[in-house]
Design a protein around this motif. Structure first.
Motif, PDB file in Angstrom:
ATOM      1  N   GLY A  10       0.781  -1.378   0.164  1.00 51.08           N
ATOM      2  CA  GLY A  10      -0.056   0.109  -0.103  1.00 51.08           C
ATOM      3  C   GLY A  10       0.894   1.175   0.095  1.00 51.08           C
ATOM      4  N   LEU A  22     -10.676  -4.072  -1.155  1.00 51.66           N
ATOM      5  CA  LEU A  22      -9.524  -3.439  -2.105  1.00 51.66           C
ATOM      6  C   LEU A  22      -8.847  -4.489  -2.804  1.00 51.66           C
ATOM      7  CD1 LEU A  22      -8.098  -1.309  -3.369  1.00 51.66           C
ATOM      8  CD2 LEU A  22      -6.645  -1.097  -1.379  1.00 51.66           C
ATOM      9  N   SER A  64      -2.087  -7.056  -4.536  1.00 50.32           N
ATOM     10  CA  SER A  64      -2.590  -5.707  -4.805  1.00 50.32           C
ATOM     11  C   SER A  64      -2.445  -5.714  -6.407  1.00 50.32           C
ATOM     12  CB  SER A  64      -2.021  -4.728  -4.283  1.00 50.32           C
ATOM     13  OG  SER A  64      -2.457  -3.107  -4.706  1.00 50.32           O
ATOM     14  N   HIS A 105      -8.808   2.904  -3.004  1.00 51.96           N
ATOM     15  CA  HIS A 105      -7.677   2.877  -2.034  1.00 51.96           C
ATOM     16  C   HIS A 105      -7.810   4.338  -1.243  1.00 51.96           C
ATOM     17  CE1 HIS A 105      -3.357   1.274  -0.890  1.00 51.96           C
ATOM     18  NE2 HIS A 105      -4.310   1.697   0.017  1.00 51.96           N
TER      19      HIS A 105
END
Length: 762
Positions: free
Chosen positions: A192, A441, A525, A533
């Motif tokens: 992230g 996500l 991801s 996000h």
């Protein structure tokens, strides 16, 4: 968590029982004096890395190690303001060893580092390694642990305000950099943008940065390098010591404190620490206070174990809790005045909306046992990372990730008297990620890693050779969520390795070359994300067909040391197949710009140059320049350069040691620094993914001293002034640069005061 801790403690005790074979105690003692006047040096640290055993000289310059094995060990002798001594000591024939230390000059201090063939001397490492000592950390102003290393040549940081930073090594970051703490890789969902490193900075005793592919020792994700955080070694036997540290910064009101206590009772070692940190929004003269940049942090850690002649066995437990507020681009309709006021509060330490709650739990069993002519090491670690995002109200969870990680590493290191060093082992990781929130996500997934490796090092005369090979297998299975995520199951395999050589040319000059094969499997991801996000200002869409990244990197280096000047040159070329990155596709989803993951072939090249000039006693003038040219091959001009590439940087520091070996003030110094960042025109500008950044220059000032009483350090003080001229600027790697139409600038002028008070109980 208690069950895992009990299992690890049982394993720790079993290994100790198996290894505790009868043998006479071996001691090593001696005196450390100053080379010039022959006076004893007080507070010199002597350290045996393979045993994680340490001792300190007393008021007479005397030191003693006991409960040592009848083997040859590496002994590191270090003292502030003096050249470090590293030597091999055969404990079968030697129980008395005296040392004479000379004051430091421009020559680079020698240390033991983690190399491709296991532990080795810094001068024998074929790849560039940067070191930060405890003194470096104590005299550096930073808001988080990555911020403390970002000024080193070849290093940079991707920032989200002042509380969250991610390391970047030679233009590569995210999952391409492995961070290691407590001996195992730190796993806190590094994919992230706004996910930092969950680590208490007060626990860190030193930092080691390996620049270049390190897949040989760490497997997937170590394509750019490794940042290794070392905690404080065990205290000398018979001692109980503690410390209290505190810090305050004026710009964001950062207030931090930490309490530590540890001891060693006949080889039974223990250590405990509790830390807190909080900060309100930071400010600069262009934006005033930047909303959403406040954060709070709490951390607790404990260690218990045995240090014996057969080796050591340690159990480490820790909990880290971070509460960062996230900067929001625009207000949501219907937000009432009270919520808006809370979000834009300037000097409140309370979090606003949106914000995160991050909890990171860790338990590690670290064991090293002498077996035959070598050492058997066993590392087992469990981590639990819980990341919750609150967007609408404090009690309403949006994204909610829970990540379980089990890591293991078993290896055997063998060293003979002819300079041959062999290492072999098996290491891997198991992960289980769950979605527990109302929003999504990335899909829930299971990941399994296993790798086997062998390394070798050989030292003969002026040559040092090292290298090895590794086989890796990773399996990833993502679970289906109807209407959101499709089922995904992928396998990734890789054969990696490295080969390097170091050639000493006389006493002062060294040449180094290395070639390495790197590997990185795409993360979940990149493979399967599908959602907004929060905090990154984008909607992310993964690509399940992505291929793994493979790289070839060649390094060449030249080192020169003399009493007057020290210089280093390092160059690299890195060719990456299937380089993965996120780009804006010009569309919006749910009113947010959409980013999709794609890949292409890339070439990165650059290097670092450092020179430390020592014209007179106690005066240093150090300069370093680092640059990276990162390109995507066979692309038009607006897609030619890779996103998030650091700008070329020149750093200069002029320092003077006012007092060395003083009676009241000791190791007193002043330092004036400059950071010049050149314009970064090499940006991925297609679809407004990225924009160029103008040049800027920052001035910094640092001063520090130790205060002595009866030959003992009672307080260490440091004063830092960062961005002395209060320059308004935007770092090329700041994510807040893209918040709204103009973005926010980085922190303005900041005064920082640190104080550390050692406490000797016994």
């Amino acid at each position: 968590m208690k069950f895992i801790s009990s299992i690890l403690l049982l394993l720790c005790l079993c290994l100790g029982a198996m290894a505790a074979t009868p043998s006479d105690n071996v001691t090593l003692s001696g005196t450390v004096t100053d080379e010039v006047d022959g006076e004893p040096l007080i507070g010199v640290t002597l350290y045996i890395p393979e045993l994680k055993s340490t001792t300190v000289t007393d008021v007479n310059g005397r030191y003693v190690f006991d409960r040592l094995p009848r083997k040859t060990v590496t002994l590191q002798v270090s003292y502030v303001g003096h050249q470090t001594i590293i030597t091999e000591v055969n404990l079968v024939t030697t129980q008395q060893r005296d040392f004479s230390m000379r004051e430091s000059n421009a020559m680079i201090n020698e240390v033991v580092v983690t190399g491709v063939a296991g532990s080795q001397l810094l001068k024998d490492s074929p790849t560039p390694v940067a070191i930060l000592t405890l003194r470096d950390l104590q005299t550096t102003s930073s808001t988080n642990i990555i911020d403390a290393i970002a000024r080193r040549p070849g290093l940079a940081q991707l920032t989200t305000g002042s509380g969250i930073s991610k390391p970047v090594i030679r233009g590569l970051g995210y999952n391409r950099v492995v961070t290691v703490a407590d001996g195992i890789r730190q796993e806190g969902q590094q994919w992230g943008d706004e996910h930092g490193i969950e680590l208490d900075a007060q626990r860190v005793n030193s930092i080691e940065i390996l620049k270049g592919p390190a897949s040989l020792m760490y497997g997937s994700d170590a394509m750019a390098g490794v940042v290794v955080f070392h905690h404080r070694p065990a205290l000398p036997t018979g001692q109980v010591r503690g410390s209290a540290t505190t810090e305050y910064q004026t710009n964001n009101g950062l207030a931090a404190w930490s309490l530590n206590m540890g001891g060693n009772h006949h080889g039974t070692v223990w250590d405990m620490r509790y830390s807190e940190k909080m900060a309100h929004t930071y400010k600069n003269k262009a934006d005033g206070h930047v909303p959403g940049t406040q954060f709070g942090e709490r951390a607790f850690s404990a260690l218990a174990g045995l240090n014996r002649r057969w080796g050591y066995s340690h159990l480490l437990l820790s909990h880290y809790h971070l509460t960062p507020t996230m900067t929001e681009v625009e207000e949501e309709d219907g937000e009432d005045e009270g919520e808006e006021e809370a979000h834009f509060s300037t000097k409140s330490y309370k979090h606003g909306l949106p914000y995160q709650q991050i909890h990171h739990y860790k338990a590690v069993s670290d064991n090293s046992v002498y077996v035959g002519d070598g050492t058997l090491k066993l590392l087992v670690g469990y981590q639990n990372n819980r990341r919750q995002e609150y967007e609408e109200a404090p009690g309403v969870v949006g994204l909610d990730f829970m990540l379980h990680t089990l890591t293991y590493d078993v290896r055997y290191a063998w060293l003979n008297d002819n300079g041959l060093k062999l290492n072999g082992g098996v290491g891997g990781m198991w992960q289980r990620s769950l979605n527990k929130g109302e929003e999504y996500l990335i899909p829930a997934y299971v990941l399994c890693d296993v790798g086997a490796y062998a390394t070798a090092g050989y030292k003969a005369g002026e040559w040092t050779l090292s290298g090895g090979m590794r086989m890796d297998h990773r399996h990833v299975h993502a679970f289906e969520l109807p209407g959101r995520f499709s089922r995904l199951s992928r396998n990734f395999d890789a054969l990696t390795g490295s080969l390097g050589a170091v050639r000493r040319l006389g006493e002062n000059m060294t040449l180094k070359v290395n070639i390495a094969r790197g590997f990185r499997a795409p993360n979940l991801s990149e493979l399967g994300s599908n959602g907004e996000h929060e905090g990154t200002f984008r909607y992310e869409v993964g690509n399940g067909a992505l291929h793994p990244e493979y790289s070839w990197q060649a390094d060449a280096g030249w080192d020169y040391n003399s009493p007057v000047v020290s210089a280093q040159l390092a160059f690299f070329v890195n060719i990456i197949d299937n380089y993965i990155f996120a780009k804006r596709d010009g569309e919006t989803t749910e009113g947010v710009p959409r980013y999709v993951f794609t890949q292409g072939d890339a070439r990165l090249m650059g290097g670092e140059a450092t020179i430390d000039f020592h014209p007179v006693e106690r005066l240093h003038f150090e300069n370093s320049f680092s640059f990276v040219d990162a390109r995507q091959l066979h692309q038009p001009a607006d897609r030619r350069y890779l996103p998030r590439t650091p700008a070329p940087r020149w750093v200069a520091e002029l320092s003077y040691d006012i007092v060395r070996d003083g009676k009241t003030l000791n190791n007193t110094f002043v330092k004036l620094g400059m950071e010049c960042y050149l314009r970064q025109n090499h940006a991925y500008t297609a679809d407004n993914t990225e924009k160029p950044t103008p040049s800027y220059t920052l001035l910094n000032f640092t001063a520090g001293t130790e205060i002595l009483r009866h030959h003992r350090n009672v307080c260490t003080l440091s004063l830092n002034i960062d961005n002395l001229t209060d320059r308004a600027y935007q770092s090329h790697l700041s994510r807040l640069k893209y918040a709204g139409e103009k973005g926010f600038c980085n922190m303005g002028r900041n005064f920082s005061v640190k104080a550390s008070f050692p406490l000797v109980i016994k």
